[in-house]
Write a protein that holds these residues in place. Structure first.
Motif, PDB file in Angstrom:
ATOM      1  N   THR A 137       0.847  -1.178   0.000  1.00 33.61           N
ATOM      2  CA  THR A 137       0.000   0.000   0.000  1.00 33.61           C
ATOM      3  C   THR A 137       0.889   1.236   0.000  1.00 33.61           C
ATOM      4  O   THR A 137       1.797   1.356   0.825  1.00 33.61           O
ATOM      5  CB  THR A 137      -0.906   0.014   1.246  1.00 33.61           C
ATOM      6  N   PHE A 138       0.619   2.136  -0.953  1.00 33.22           N
ATOM      7  CA  PHE A 138       1.370   3.379  -1.051  1.00 33.22           C
ATOM      8  C   PHE A 138       0.454   4.511  -0.602  1.00 33.22           C
ATOM      9  O   PHE A 138      -0.637   4.675  -1.150  1.00 33.22           O
ATOM     10  CB  PHE A 138       1.843   3.624  -2.488  1.00 33.22           C
ATOM     11  N   LEU A 194       8.508   7.132  -2.758  1.00 33.19           N
ATOM     12  CA  LEU A 194       7.290   6.752  -2.066  1.00 33.19           C
ATOM     13  C   LEU A 194       7.601   5.729  -0.975  1.00 33.19           C
ATOM     14  O   LEU A 194       8.481   4.884  -1.140  1.00 33.19           O
ATOM     15  CB  LEU A 194       6.289   6.151  -3.051  1.00 33.19           C
ATOM     16  N   LYS A 195       6.870   5.809   0.118  1.00 30.66           N
ATOM     17  CA  LYS A 195       7.023   4.837   1.190  1.00 30.66           C
ATOM     18  C   LYS A 195       5.825   3.898   1.139  1.00 30.66           C
ATOM     19  O   LYS A 195       4.683   4.336   1.096  1.00 30.66           O
ATOM     20  CB  LYS A 195       7.089   5.531   2.546  1.00 30.66           C
ATOM     21  N   ALA A 196       6.123   2.611   1.139  1.00 25.94           N
ATOM     22  CA  ALA A 196       5.058   1.611   1.053  1.00 25.94           C
ATOM     23  C   ALA A 196       4.968   0.828   2.357  1.00 25.94           C
ATOM     24  O   ALA A 196       5.958   0.624   3.043  1.00 25.94           O
ATOM     25  CB  ALA A 196       5.345   0.651  -0.090  1.00 25.94           C
ATOM     26  N   SER A 197       3.749   0.391   2.669  1.00 25.98           N
ATOM     27  CA  SER A 197       3.580  -0.545   3.777  1.00 25.98           C
ATOM     28  C   SER A 197       3.289  -1.910   3.161  1.00 25.98           C
ATOM     29  O   SER A 197       2.749  -2.006   2.061  1.00 25.98           O
ATOM     30  CB  SER A 197       2.445  -0.103   4.704  1.00 25.98           C
ATOM     31  N   ARG A 198       3.650  -2.962   3.879  1.00 30.30           N
ATOM     32  CA  ARG A 198       3.508  -4.317   3.347  1.00 30.30           C
ATOM     33  C   ARG A 198       2.786  -5.183   4.362  1.00 30.30           C
ATOM     34  O   ARG A 198       3.087  -5.148   5.555  1.00 30.30           O
ATOM     35  CB  ARG A 198       4.887  -4.891   3.060  1.00 30.30           C
ATOM     36  N   GLU A 199       1.807  -5.951   3.887  1.00 32.46           N
ATOM     37  CA  GLU A 199       1.114  -6.901   4.747  1.00 32.46           C
ATOM     38  C   GLU A 199       0.870  -8.181   3.956  1.00 32.46           C
ATOM     39  O   GLU A 199       0.740  -8.156   2.735  1.00 32.46           O
ATOM     40  CB  GLU A 199      -0.197  -6.329   5.276  1.00 32.46           C
ATOM     41  N   ARG A 200       0.829  -9.302   4.669  1.00 29.98           N
ATOM     42  CA  ARG A 200       0.616 -10.593   4.020  1.00 29.98           C
ATOM     43  C   ARG A 200      -0.799 -10.677   3.465  1.00 29.98           C
ATOM     44  O   ARG A 200      -1.748 -10.234   4.084  1.00 29.98           O
ATOM     45  CB  ARG A 200       0.849 -11.732   5.003  1.00 29.98           C
ATOM     46  N   ARG A 201      -0.924 -11.234   2.255  1.00 29.17           N
ATOM     47  CA  ARG A 201      -2.231 -11.401   1.623  1.00 29.17           C
ATOM     48  C   ARG A 201      -2.971 -12.568   2.266  1.00 29.17           C
ATOM     49  O   ARG A 201      -2.417 -13.641   2.434  1.00 29.17           O
ATOM     50  CB  ARG A 201      -2.069 -11.669   0.129  1.00 29.17           C
ATOM     51  N   HIS A 202      -4.217 -12.356   2.613  1.00 27.90           N
ATOM     52  CA  HIS A 202      -5.084 -13.401   3.167  1.00 27.90           C
ATOM     53  C   HIS A 202      -6.320 -13.538   2.285  1.00 27.90           C
ATOM     54  O   HIS A 202      -7.443 -13.580   2.768  1.00 27.90           O
ATOM     55  CB  HIS A 202      -5.500 -13.061   4.602  1.00 27.90           C
TER      56      HIS A 202
END
Length: 179
Positions: free
Chosen positions: A5-6, A39-47
């Motif tokens: 997510t950006f 840009l700074k992105a956040s990362r999360e595992r896909r469920h």
């Protein structure tokens, strides 16, 4: 395996930079036309992975419904991240399926038929293990049972529970600890 997510950013171009390289239009330096923005992105595992358990009963006998129970275990990096059971109920020959969703993409899924129904014998592998590589299409796990000629029957119940952190109207203990 991950969702990035950006966050939106607003940048004025052209711009002025201060001595620390930060965007500062109040600065008295020359306008900068060659500007680089990171840009700074956040990362999360896909469920959003899905599996489909497909059950085929070529012939059906007896006088009642037949229930088939499946255990589903998802492992990711050596850790169990999902464990549950699902069931399918047949009242005649045919094929039925159930879709299980919200599984972590990148995990390894093992589905085992743990109950083969009264009057039925499993004719396919009892346990199937497959990788869940994407969340775009369900991964199919297929099982086949043959009628054994008996006349037993049974039924089943499938309970669903959900946990809420602080449900409205929840009972709280009184001073003696009673609810």
């Amino acid at each position: 395996q991950y969702k990035y997510t950006f966050n939106p950013s607003l940048v004025a171009l052209p711009s002025r930079m201060d001595e620390n390289g930060e965007n500062n239009t109040a600065n008295e330096t020359d306008w900068q036309y060659d500007f680089t923005m990171t840009l700074k992105a956040s990362r999360e595992r896909r469920h959003d992975g899905q599996i489909e358990i497909v059950k085929t009963v070529p012939a059906f006998g007896g006088s009642g419904a037949a229930t088939f129970v499946f255990e589903i275990v998802a492992e990711l990096d050596g850790e169990t991240v999902y464990s549950n059971v699902e069931s399918l109920v047949f009242d005649g020959a045919g094929t039925k399926s159930i879709v299980v969703d919200s599984l972590p993409v990148g995990s390894t899924i093992t589905v085992s038929e743990v109950y083969s129904g009264a009057n039925f014998e499993l004719s396919s592998d009892p346990t199937v293990t497959l990788p869940l590589e994407s969340g775009f299409e369900p991964v199919a796990f297929e099982f086949i049972n043959d009628y054994d000629g008996g006349n037993n029957h049974g039924t089943s119940v499938n309970n669903r529970y959900s946990f809420e952190e602080d449900p409205e109207g929840a009972l709280t203990p009184d001073e003696e600890g009673n609810r």
